[in-house]
Design a protein around this motif. Structure first.
Motif, PDB file in Angstrom:
ATOM      1  N   THR A 291     -34.107 -46.859 -19.036  1.00  0.00           N
ATOM      2  CA  THR A 291     -35.440 -46.310 -19.325  1.00  0.00           C
ATOM      3  C   THR A 291     -35.420 -45.689 -20.707  1.00  0.00           C
ATOM      4  N   LEU A 292     -36.274 -46.201 -21.599  1.00  0.00           N
ATOM      5  CA  LEU A 292     -36.394 -45.673 -22.955  1.00  0.00           C
ATOM      6  C   LEU A 292     -37.529 -44.662 -22.988  1.00  0.00           C
ATOM      7  N   GLY A 293     -37.255 -43.460 -23.509  1.00  0.00           N
ATOM      8  CA  GLY A 293     -38.248 -42.394 -23.545  1.00  0.00           C
ATOM      9  C   GLY A 293     -39.425 -42.698 -24.445  1.00  0.00           C
ATOM     10  N   GLU A 294     -40.463 -41.898 -24.304  1.00  0.00           N
ATOM     11  CA  GLU A 294     -41.734 -42.183 -24.976  1.00  0.00           C
ATOM     12  C   GLU A 294     -41.688 -41.969 -26.485  1.00  0.00           C
ATOM     13  N   SER A 295     -40.662 -41.254 -27.005  1.00  0.00           N
ATOM     14  CA  SER A 295     -40.606 -40.988 -28.448  1.00  0.00           C
ATOM     15  C   SER A 295     -39.653 -41.898 -29.205  1.00  0.00           C
ATOM     16  N   SER A 315     -39.757 -49.219 -20.963  1.00  0.00           N
ATOM     17  CA  SER A 315     -40.026 -48.458 -22.179  1.00  0.00           C
ATOM     18  C   SER A 315     -41.276 -47.622 -21.957  1.00  0.00           C
ATOM     19  N   ARG A 316     -41.170 -46.312 -22.217  1.00  0.00           N
ATOM     20  CA  ARG A 316     -42.323 -45.415 -22.096  1.00  0.00           C
ATOM     21  C   ARG A 316     -43.074 -45.280 -23.414  1.00  0.00           C
ATOM     22  N   ALA A 317     -42.534 -45.878 -24.480  1.00  0.00           N
ATOM     23  CA  ALA A 317     -43.131 -45.735 -25.809  1.00  0.00           C
ATOM     24  C   ALA A 317     -44.356 -46.630 -25.944  1.00  0.00           C
ATOM     25  N   THR A 318     -45.496 -46.036 -26.332  1.00  0.00           N
ATOM     26  CA  THR A 318     -46.709 -46.838 -26.523  1.00  0.00           C
ATOM     27  C   THR A 318     -46.629 -47.656 -27.799  1.00  0.00           C
ATOM     28  N   THR A 319     -45.860 -47.189 -28.771  1.00  0.00           N
ATOM     29  CA  THR A 319     -45.598 -47.963 -29.989  1.00  0.00           C
ATOM     30  C   THR A 319     -44.197 -48.549 -29.888  1.00  0.00           C
ATOM     31  N   PRO A 320     -44.055 -49.852 -29.963  1.00  0.00           N
ATOM     32  CA  PRO A 320     -42.723 -50.461 -29.820  1.00  0.00           C
ATOM     33  C   PRO A 320     -41.737 -49.898 -30.843  1.00  0.00           C
ATOM     34  N   LEU A 341     -39.253 -56.441 -19.690  1.00  0.00           N
ATOM     35  CA  LEU A 341     -39.385 -55.030 -20.043  1.00  0.00           C
ATOM     36  C   LEU A 341     -40.717 -54.515 -19.517  1.00  0.00           C
ATOM     37  N   ILE A 342     -40.654 -53.456 -18.730  1.00  0.00           N
ATOM     38  CA  ILE A 342     -41.861 -52.801 -18.239  1.00  0.00           C
ATOM     39  C   ILE A 342     -42.362 -51.854 -19.326  1.00  0.00           C
ATOM     40  N   ASP A 349     -49.828 -56.654 -26.329  1.00  0.00           N
ATOM     41  CA  ASP A 349     -49.937 -57.322 -27.628  1.00  0.00           C
ATOM     42  C   ASP A 349     -48.983 -56.710 -28.647  1.00  0.00           C
ATOM     43  N   ALA A 350     -48.897 -55.383 -28.651  1.00  0.00           N
ATOM     44  CA  ALA A 350     -48.013 -54.717 -29.606  1.00  0.00           C
ATOM     45  C   ALA A 350     -46.558 -55.107 -29.385  1.00  0.00           C
ATOM     46  N   TYR A 351     -46.137 -55.148 -28.142  1.00  0.00           N
ATOM     47  CA  TYR A 351     -44.750 -55.508 -27.845  1.00  0.00           C
ATOM     48  C   TYR A 351     -44.488 -57.000 -28.096  1.00  0.00           C
ATOM     49  N   MET A 352     -45.475 -57.839 -27.787  1.00  0.00           N
ATOM     50  CA  MET A 352     -45.302 -59.274 -28.032  1.00  0.00           C
ATOM     51  C   MET A 352     -45.128 -59.564 -29.516  1.00  0.00           C
ATOM     52  N   ASN A 353     -45.743 -58.738 -30.353  1.00  0.00           N
ATOM     53  CA  ASN A 353     -45.658 -58.935 -31.803  1.00  0.00           C
ATOM     54  C   ASN A 353     -44.547 -58.113 -32.446  1.00  0.00           C
ATOM     55  N   SER A 354     -43.726 -57.473 -31.638  1.00  0.00           N
ATOM     56  CA  SER A 354     -42.643 -56.647 -32.169  1.00  0.00           C
ATOM     57  C   SER A 354     -41.329 -57.411 -32.155  1.00  0.00           C
TER      58      SER A 354
END
Length: 635
Positions: A291-295, A315-320, A341-342, A349-354
């Protein structure tokens, strides 16, 4: 006058050099097989090595003083690299007179046994001084006067156990000083002004920065710790669990690399912003969920490489997070244990383009599922014959998920239409994603008529397949890279009537095929995830036979590529000619037949040959109406 002056100066210079050379010659000597050099003070010496070099054997006991030319000298230092790579020395005793142990002084003396005692007289232990001394099997005892411990000074001394007591005078500890240690406990003297082991944490923490710089197998990282330093836990065996505090902000490079015994889940707290390169490299027994934290905003190269045991990732991060690419490609999750990855809702879209996204799941994640869609499902899996299956949701059909022999499998792949498990028949309707990927030992492939879906990368890289490939008429979807790099196929590709979608690079680099047929009257959609369809990139032929009346539709679709490099440049309708024989029209003569390479294979003024081999040909005729060329297909 000048000549006399020159001679006088030359004489003085010669006398001076003679004195210097005599002085230098007198600074080194050997006593009892140990080499010494007199220090600048003229009263002490540095031991510089053993007369037998790397071949030295037996116990090494360095004396407190030596007598040379009737003068006593105190032994105050062990020189740089003095006994490096002396593999056969069996025991070490240091005198309570030395103040300095030089760089690499005893590195890789792997046969030393017992305790390693640094005398109370020592103030400095240099870089790499005892690195790789894996034979020590007692305790490390650091003298009370030691002030500085260099980088890697005791790294690789995995046999040292018991309690490491850090004296009050130690004010400088280098990088990875205690890497790969076997300590049971770590205690810092409470009078130490620079370091502490607060809350009986069994670790060394730099007090002012709250950075944990050295841990052991029984460390408990206390709240208030903000950083895990470089190589803090690298290579520590029997470290089975780690709980990271909520105060943590940075996990340094190699912090937990090669901790082979870490198991279970791993949760990166929400305040962590940076995970350094190779931070958890090779922790292959972590078998739960990451589990990756939100920051988390940056993950370095190899951070989770070869963490092959993970079964889930969140991943809890809204920005990849940004992914490091020091090696020219993104390796943070290379050979990771799962490909899904959850992520937070609305972030697909952001994660698909990361750079976390990797279609093949080799160095990243192939699939992202938003939290609200993450419903835990249980599947029944079983093996029958040569293949492993998973029961689908309908409970009447199954997906082929792999070969029972994995990468060791070889020979023919002949998937059945139905299988029976525990007395119940199941229809085989799907080939799972990556089910047979990268196996070059397969020879032929036969797909059952019941198959509906062929998953991403299902047969990608299986370059041992030869002959024809028939996609059954029931298939509707062919996934991304499903047959990419299957360069061994050297016959005909036939795509079934019901195929409606073909993923990007599905047949890319299948350059052995000699002909292609699509039975679908409506051209299947070709995925263009990379801006242009690469489904047939570097395919073996540039002409495809399509159903009668559909050539114009194919010509107007993404199937068409005028160069023939990324698609097809010629479409031949299957109704043009189903067989060849008979004669030309009466008003034609000089008929010639050419193969697809342009080679003329037949000339006859009036007749076509009977019995041409199946394939595509061009007929050129000349008459009073002019020259005409017609493309035909022989079946």
């Amino acid at each position: 006058m000048r000549k006399k002056l020159f001679r006088k100066r030359a004489t003085l210079l010669a006398l001076f050099l003679g004195v210097v050379m005599t002085s230098i010659a007198q600074t080194t000597f050997t006593i009892n097989k140990l080499n010494y050099q007199v220090n600048e003070d003229g009263t002490s010496v540095t031991v510089t090595g053993h007369i037998d070099g790397y071949e030295a054997t037996g116990e090494l006991e360095i004396p407190a003083s030596v007598n040379y030319n009737e003068k006593d000298y105190t032994v105050t230092a062990v020189g740089q690299s003095a006994f490096m790579y002396c593999f056969y020395l069996s025991k070490l005793t240091l005198p309570n007179t030395i103040t300095t142990i030089g760089e690499g002084a005893f590195s890789y003396c792997q046969s030393f046994k017992g305790d390693l005692v640094i005398p109370n007289s020592v103030k400095e232990v240099g870089y790499n001084a005892f690195s790789g001394c894996s034979g020590f099997d007692g305790q490390l005892i650091i003298g009370s006067s030691v002030e500085s411990l260099g980088d890697y000074a005791f790294s690789g001394c995995a046999g040292l156990t018991g309690t490491l007591n850090l004296p009050a005078n130690v004010t400088s500890i280098g990088s990875n000083t205690f890497g790969y240690n076997g300590f049971d406990a770590i205690v810092v003297d409470p009078d130490n002004s620079v370091y502490d082991s607060r809350e009986q944490c069994n670790a060394i923490i730099e007090t002012n920065t709250n950075t944990l710089i050295t841990g052991c197998k029984n460390s408990i990282i206390p709240e208030g710790t903000t950083d895990i330093g470089y190589c803090a836990f690298r290579g520590i065996l029997n470290l089975t669990a780690v709980e990271l505090p909520q105060s943590l902000v940075t996990i340094g490079e190699n912090a937990f690399a090669l901790c082979y015994d870490l198991t279970g889940d791993l949760t990166i707290p929400d305040l962590v912003t940076t995970i350094g390169p190779s931070a958890f490299y090779g922790c292959e027994k972590l078998t739960g969920t990451l589990t990756l934290g939100e920051s988390v905003s940056y993950i370095g190269d190899w951070a989770f490489k070869k963490c092959s045991g993970f079964t889930g990732a969140v991943s809890r991060a809204t920005t990849p997070p940004e992914i490091g690419n020091e090696f020219g490609y993104y390796t943070a999750f290379e050979s990771f244990g799962c490909q899904i990855l959850i992520i937070p809702d609305g972030c697909t879209d952001a994660y698909m383009n990361s750079n976390l996204h990797d279609e093949l799941g080799l160095c990243g994640f192939s699939t992202f599922i938003e939290e609200s869609d993450n419903v835990v499902e249980e599947f029944t899996e079983f093996a029958v014959g040569k293949y492993n299956y998973r029961v689908n949701k309908d409970d009447v059909s199954v997906t082929v998920i792999s070969h029972v022999d994995g990468y060791e499998a070889s020979g023919e792949i002949n998937i059945p239409e139905t299988v029976n498990y525990e007395g119940k028949d199941y229809t085989v309707t799907s080939i799972g994603s990556y089910a047979f990927m990268y196996n070059s030992s397969f020879t032929t492939l036969t797909l059952p008529s019941t198959i509906v879906t062929i998953g991403d990368g299902a047969f990608g890289g299986c370059n041992g397949f030869t002959g024809d490939l028939l996609i059954p008429d029931a298939v509707t979807t062919i996934g991304y890279g499903a047959f990419s790099y299957c360069s061994g196929f050297n016959g005909k590709l036939t795509i079934g009537r019901s195929v409606a979608f073909i993923g990007d690079q599905a047949f890319a680099n299948c350059n052995g095929f000699t002909s292609a047929v699509s039975r679908a009257t409506v051209p299947p959609t070709l995925d263009d995830s990379y801006g242009e369809p690469l489904t047939f990139n570097d395919f073996g032929c540039s002409t495809v036979t399509v159903p009668s009346g559909s050539a114009s539709a194919y010509q107007a679709s993404a199937w068409y590529d005028p160069t023939g490099q990324k698609g097809f440049k010629e479409f031949v309708e299957s109704g043009d000619i189903s067989s060849i024989g008979g004669t030309f029209a009466a008003n034609r003569n000089n008929g010639s037949i050419y193969d697809v390479s342009g080679k003329r294979i037949y000339v006859d003024g009036n007749h076509l040959p009977a019995g041409l081999k199946p394939g595509i040909y061009f007929i050129k005729t000349e008459s009073q109406d002019g020259t005409k060329i017609k493309k035909i297909t022989v079946k």
